[in-house]
Design a protein around this motif. Structure first.
Motif, PDB file in Angstrom:
ATOM      1  N   GLY A 124       0.859  -1.190   0.000  1.00 14.42           N
ATOM      2  CA  GLY A 124       0.000   0.000   0.000  1.00 14.42           C
ATOM      3  C   GLY A 124       0.888   1.229   0.000  1.00 14.42           C
ATOM      4  N   VAL A 125       1.117   1.769  -1.208  1.00 16.57           N
ATOM      5  CA  VAL A 125       2.084   2.870  -1.343  1.00 16.57           C
ATOM      6  C   VAL A 125       1.382   4.198  -1.578  1.00 16.57           C
ATOM      7  N   GLY A 137       4.922   7.234   2.715  1.00 18.23           N
ATOM      8  CA  GLY A 137       5.506   6.212   3.588  1.00 18.23           C
ATOM      9  C   GLY A 137       6.754   5.617   2.969  1.00 18.23           C
ATOM     10  N   ASP A 148       1.666  -1.885  -4.887  1.00 20.09           N
ATOM     11  CA  ASP A 148       0.412  -1.124  -4.996  1.00 20.09           C
ATOM     12  C   ASP A 148      -0.236  -1.404  -6.343  1.00 20.09           C
ATOM     13  N   THR A 149      -1.552  -1.242  -6.396  1.00 21.78           N
ATOM     14  CA  THR A 149      -2.241  -1.376  -7.686  1.00 21.78           C
ATOM     15  C   THR A 149      -1.745  -0.310  -8.656  1.00 21.78           C
ATOM     16  N   GLY A 179      -5.014   3.107  -6.989  1.00 22.27           N
ATOM     17  CA  GLY A 179      -5.913   3.245  -5.837  1.00 22.27           C
ATOM     18  C   GLY A 179      -6.567   1.937  -5.413  1.00 22.27           C
ATOM     19  N   GLY A 188       0.176  -3.730  -9.425  1.00 18.62           N
ATOM     20  CA  GLY A 188      -0.855  -4.753  -9.625  1.00 18.62           C
ATOM     21  C   GLY A 188      -1.453  -5.079  -8.274  1.00 18.62           C
ATOM     22  N   ASP A 235      -0.274  -1.520   4.839  1.00 20.27           N
ATOM     23  CA  ASP A 235      -1.152  -0.342   4.792  1.00 20.27           C
ATOM     24  C   ASP A 235      -2.099  -0.465   3.602  1.00 20.27           C
ATOM     25  N   VAL A 236      -2.741  -1.637   3.496  1.00 18.04           N
ATOM     26  CA  VAL A 236      -3.666  -1.867   2.377  1.00 18.04           C
ATOM     27  C   VAL A 236      -5.133  -1.761   2.805  1.00 18.04           C
ATOM     28  N   ASP A 237      -5.374  -1.394   4.033  1.00 20.24           N
ATOM     29  CA  ASP A 237      -6.695  -1.032   4.558  1.00 20.24           C
ATOM     30  C   ASP A 237      -7.719  -2.172   4.662  1.00 20.24           C
ATOM     31  N   GLU A 250      -4.265 -11.131   1.056  1.00 22.31           N
ATOM     32  CA  GLU A 250      -3.360 -11.295  -0.094  1.00 22.31           C
ATOM     33  C   GLU A 250      -1.911 -11.106   0.349  1.00 22.31           C
TER      34      GLU A 250
END
Ligand SMILES: C[S@@+](CC[C@H](N)C(=O)[O-])C[C@H]1O[C@@H](n2cnc3c(N)ncnc32)[C@H](O)[C@@H]1O
Length: 297
Positions: A80-81, A86, A111-112, A115, A154, A179-181, A188
């Motif tokens: 989670g960037v 961070g 990160d995807t 978002g 991705g 930090d992917v909420d 994952e």
């Protein structure tokens, strides 16, 4: 410095300063002024004077642990960037840690790139997070992180297996920031934790960002993912250490309750039953005997 001043303009930061920091003993806050002005990096980490102390503490501890074990490199991962605040903080801290410990630090950000994905159900806390939140300015971030971190784009689900093949025992994972909420995204991430034992330090630090808000609870979000992981793994454990706070000078900060220990119980370090070392002897100050002399003279 500009970033530091920008942070000071946020109401949330002042709340942290007043509620968490200034509620600590006055003499410690007083000493902090001198540490801030004249202290070493290690001292600043000890006194929570580095921005995002969760990164500073964990990366420094991991590097120290690696050094003790004769390693030269560790890997640090952020899941989670978003726009990379961070990640850039991790890069900055890693440089300082390398200077102090001599340990090289390889940094990876997942990160995807566009978002948040769609939430699954109530377990993903849709009351807080939803599709498309926290997009990334990809070009700008790449310009500012190139050569210092590898960005992996991705969903974690689609990228983690290839990444797992690249981890090496020469650069084991020492710190993970999650930090992917979402619950589903954290699940994952936890696919990584099934990697070979030598791909981690025997005790790897994990920071969970999304466990502090009023609606967070262990039937949803990161806390649920942790519970499920622990229930299904015999040799791996993600645990909140109730005595961690006691080892910090400042105990009220949120981050102190967001650091978890990832125990790799099948790591060679913990699995060796025969240890080639001197026998431990317990002191008894009431008695005068050889063991005492050897350890305490
Ligand atoms: C709160 S933001 C991260 C903030 C960042 N750590 C910082 O310090 O500024 C959460 C990020 O997680 C990413 N994310 C959530 N679920 C994901 C998944 N399944 N795969 C990849 N990225 C994911 C989103 O794209 C989003 O950018």
């Amino acid at each position: 410095m500009t970033y530091f001043l920008k942070r000071l303009s946020e109401k949330r930061i002042w709340n942290k300063i007043f509620v968490q920091r200034l509620s600590e003993p006055l003499h410690l806050n007083f000493i902090s002024i001198f540490i801030f002005l004249f202290g070493s990096f290690r001292k600043k980490v000890a006194y929570d004077l580095v921005l995002r102390p969760q990164h500073a503490y964990s990366i420094l501890e991991a590097a120290d642990q690696a050094k003790e074990r004769g390693l030269k490199t560790i890997s640090v991962l952020e899941f989670g960037v978003a726009n990379g605040a961070g990640l850039m903080n991790i890069i900055k801290i890693a440089k300082k840690v390398t200077k102090v410990t001599g340990i090289n630090i390889e940094i990876f950000g997942f990160d995807t790139g566009k978002g948040m994905p769609a939430p699954l159900d109530f377990r993903d806390h849709p009351e807080y997070y939803t599709t498309g939140d926290f997009p990334m300015n990809r070009d700008l971030l790449e310009q500012n992180t190139k050569n210092n971190a590898t960005l992996i784009y991705g969903t974690v689900k689609d990228t983690i297996n290839d990444f797992k093949k690249t981890i090496s025992p020469e650069a084991p994972i020492g710190f993970i920031s999650v930090d992917v909420d979402y619950y589903s995204s954290t699940k994952e991430v936890f696919e990584l934790l099934d990697s070979k034992p030598e791909h981690f330090l025997p005790l790897t630090y994990i920071y969970f960002d999304d466990i502090t808000l009023p609606h967070h609870n262990d039937k949803c979000g990161e806390l649920l993912a942790i519970k499920e992981f622990n229930n299904t793994h015999q040799y791996r454990n993600i645990s909140y250490h109730p005595f961690f706070a006691n080892r910090r000078i400042f105990k009220n900060a949120d981050w102190v309750k967001q650091i978890y220990y990832f125990h790799v119980l099948d790591h060679k370090y913990r699995f060796e039953l025969e240890r080639n070392r001197e026998t431990n002897v317990l002191d008894n100050p009431y008695l005068n005997f050889e063991g005492n002399k050897k350890q305490f003279n």
